[in-house]
Design a protein around this motif. Structure first.
Motif, PDB file in Angstrom:
ATOM      1  N   SER A 104       0.802  -1.229   0.000  1.00 37.44           N
ATOM      2  CA  SER A 104       0.000   0.000   0.000  1.00 37.44           C
ATOM      3  C   SER A 104       0.832   1.275   0.000  1.00 37.44           C
ATOM      4  N   ARG A 105       2.142   1.169   0.068  1.00 38.80           N
ATOM      5  CA  ARG A 105       2.972   2.366   0.204  1.00 38.80           C
ATOM      6  C   ARG A 105       2.872   3.260  -1.031  1.00 38.80           C
ATOM      7  N   ASP A 106       2.871   4.558  -0.796  1.00 35.54           N
ATOM      8  CA  ASP A 106       2.882   5.565  -1.868  1.00 35.54           C
ATOM      9  C   ASP A 106       1.805   5.311  -2.916  1.00 35.54           C
ATOM     10  N   ASP A 107       0.603   5.008  -2.462  1.00 36.65           N
ATOM     11  CA  ASP A 107      -0.557   4.800  -3.337  1.00 36.65           C
ATOM     12  C   ASP A 107      -0.376   3.640  -4.311  1.00 36.65           C
ATOM     13  N   ALA A 166       4.885   6.394   8.299  1.00 35.44           N
ATOM     14  CA  ALA A 166       3.440   6.612   8.203  1.00 35.44           C
ATOM     15  C   ALA A 166       3.054   7.508   7.043  1.00 35.44           C
ATOM     16  N   ASN A 167       3.898   8.485   6.687  1.00 33.57           N
ATOM     17  CA  ASN A 167       3.541   9.406   5.606  1.00 33.57           C
ATOM     18  C   ASN A 167       3.571   8.749   4.232  1.00 33.57           C
ATOM     19  N   HIS A 168       4.092   7.521   4.160  1.00 33.50           N
ATOM     20  CA  HIS A 168       4.084   6.769   2.899  1.00 33.50           C
ATOM     21  C   HIS A 168       2.938   5.749   2.855  1.00 33.50           C
ATOM     22  N   LEU A 169       2.123   5.717   3.906  1.00 35.16           N
ATOM     23  CA  LEU A 169       1.054   4.725   4.008  1.00 35.16           C
ATOM     24  C   LEU A 169      -0.313   5.385   3.884  1.00 35.16           C
ATOM     25  N   PRO A 170      -1.307   4.644   3.391  1.00 31.33           N
ATOM     26  CA  PRO A 170      -2.668   5.203   3.293  1.00 31.33           C
ATOM     27  C   PRO A 170      -3.268   5.449   4.675  1.00 31.33           C
ATOM     28  N   ASP A 171      -4.265   6.310   4.718  1.00 28.96           N
ATOM     29  CA  ASP A 171      -4.891   6.682   5.994  1.00 28.96           C
ATOM     30  C   ASP A 171      -5.473   5.483   6.726  1.00 28.96           C
ATOM     31  N   LEU A 172      -5.976   4.501   5.981  1.00 28.01           N
ATOM     32  CA  LEU A 172      -6.601   3.340   6.624  1.00 28.01           C
ATOM     33  C   LEU A 172      -5.609   2.592   7.503  1.00 28.01           C
ATOM     34  N   LEU A 173      -4.370   2.411   7.037  1.00 27.94           N
ATOM     35  CA  LEU A 173      -3.391   1.676   7.828  1.00 27.94           C
ATOM     36  C   LEU A 173      -2.933   2.466   9.052  1.00 27.94           C
ATOM     37  N   ASN A 174      -3.029   3.799   8.973  1.00 28.14           N
ATOM     38  CA  ASN A 174      -2.653   4.635  10.117  1.00 28.14           C
ATOM     39  C   ASN A 174      -3.821   4.926  11.054  1.00 28.14           C
ATOM     40  N   PHE A 175      -5.017   4.495  10.665  1.00 26.32           N
ATOM     41  CA  PHE A 175      -6.241   4.892  11.365  1.00 26.32           C
ATOM     42  C   PHE A 175      -6.249   4.501  12.837  1.00 26.32           C
ATOM     43  N   LEU A 176      -5.751   3.299  13.172  1.00 25.71           N
ATOM     44  CA  LEU A 176      -5.849   2.814  14.548  1.00 25.71           C
ATOM     45  C   LEU A 176      -4.928   3.562  15.509  1.00 25.71           C
ATOM     46  N   GLY A 177      -4.017   4.362  14.963  1.00 28.93           N
ATOM     47  CA  GLY A 177      -3.188   5.191  15.822  1.00 28.93           C
ATOM     48  C   GLY A 177      -3.858   6.491  16.215  1.00 28.93           C
ATOM     49  N   GLN A 178      -4.959   6.812  15.528  1.00 28.14           N
ATOM     50  CA  GLN A 178      -5.723   8.013  15.852  1.00 28.14           C
ATOM     51  C   GLN A 178      -6.702   7.690  16.979  1.00 28.14           C
TER      52      GLN A 178
END
Length: 340
Positions: A104-107, A166-178
């Motif tokens: 999923s990195r970089d779209d 994290a800035n290379h990953l889509p929002d969904l994969l980072n979502f659980l950190g929010q």
């Protein structure tokens, strides 16, 4: 008349017990009591040692740090309830995490598809462990020791040993950190997911036939088989479900760490087993509750977090964890000797 005699005999036997034997009987029926008391003692001790320990912000950080261990410990509990052990938990999690992130990195791929493939891979890894245990009849310790090395090597080879921020990953994969905050106390969506996992698996273990079969297979596999329990299918399902949970833990870890790295959480195996054993689940199978596992995960992380706040070196924290494991197993052996 027979019932009255039996009740009278039971009451007489109870009165003949020493206070220590009564404690032993209570812990046999409620194995989560001793870890709950230990958690209370740990909280009081660290509060006395460092007053900042029980602040809202510290408690929020503690829960966030506990989330990954608590998630892995659910899968480990399922396996240990069947008298097995899974040494590949950390490797499955890291492999799943690196596949999610790399795809999923970089779209490169939609986040939902990368997440689904990562979860499917983790589930397949758990199923592979289950097949080796049930079809080839290899000991779980040997199987998962082998797959620990295999999955670790695949994760390193696939990722090239490279971390993905994290800035290379889509929002969904980072979502659980929010998450959301109540004053300075902050909860993440990863913690919410862990609570849901405990609620679902806890319900399945306590309220369904499948859950009763899991306990039966762990308590006495031969008797379970003779009673018509499909032992091998139950074991395969346990390892498969555990793999799925490790995949969810990978998603939680990405959000928690803000990155995907093949060297993440090197102590995952020790931490998950420690949480389960301290939580009162017997290493010999057939006895334990998820509530104890959750308390055990909190104890493991409380110990690490509290000692860190006190400025204790990492080596001493690892030593303390090892001592806790030995004490927990010794207590389990003592509880198992209870006389009906």
């Amino acid at each position: 008349m027979t019932t009255e005699v039996t009740s009278a005999a039971a009451e007489f036997a109870r009165r003949q017990q020493s206070p220590l034997q009564r404690v032993q009987h209570q812990l046999h029926g409620r194995p989560w009591l001793s870890p709950l008391f230990l958690l209370f003692v740990a909280f009081v001790s660290f509060f006395i040692a460092t007053p900042t320990f029980l602040t809202p912000s510290s408690m929020g950080i503690l829960l966030q740090q506990t989330a990954v261990v608590a998630a892995l410990a659910v899968g480990q509990t399922l396996v240990i309830l069947t008298a097995g052990i899974d040494l590949s938990v950390g490797a499955v999690m890291v492999l799943s995490m690196m596949v999610m992130a790399t795809l999923s990195r970089d779209d490169g791929m939609p986040g939902i598809l990368g997440l689904a493939i990562g979860l499917l891979l983790a589930t397949g890894a758990g199923a592979l462990n289950g097949l080796l245990v049930t079809r080839i009849n290899l000991p779980p310790f040997i199987v998962t020791l082998g797959t620990l090395s295999i999955f670790t090597a695949i994760a390193l080879l696939y990722s090239g040993g490279e971390s993905i921020q994290a800035n290379h990953l889509p929002d969904l994969l980072n979502f659980l950190g929010q998450g959301f905050g109540i004053g300075s106390f902050r909860l993440t969506w990863g913690i919410v997911l862990v609570i849901l996992i405990y609620a679902v698996i806890g319900f399945v273990l306590s309220q369904t036939a499948w859950g009763r079969y899991v306990y039966a297979v762990g308590d006495d596999p031969e008797s379970a088989r003779l009673s018509g329990v499909p032992s091998k299918r139950i074991l395969l399902a346990v390892y498969t479900v555990a793999g799925l949970i490790y995949g969810l833990a990978a998603w939680i870890l990405i959000g928690r760490a803000g990155a995907a790295t093949p060297n993440a959480f090197p102590d995952a195996n020790l931490a998950s087993i420690t949480a389960v054993v301290i939580g009162g689940t017997s290493l010999f199978g057939g006895r334990g509750r998820l509530v104890g596992t959750l308390i055990g995960a909190l104890i493991v992380q409380t110990l690490q977090f509290g000692l860190s706040q006190m400025g204790v070196d990492q080596q001493w924290r690892v030593l303390a964890t090892g001592i806790l494991v030995i004490i927990a197993v010794a207590v389990d052996q003592w509880i198992r000797k209870v006389k009906a």
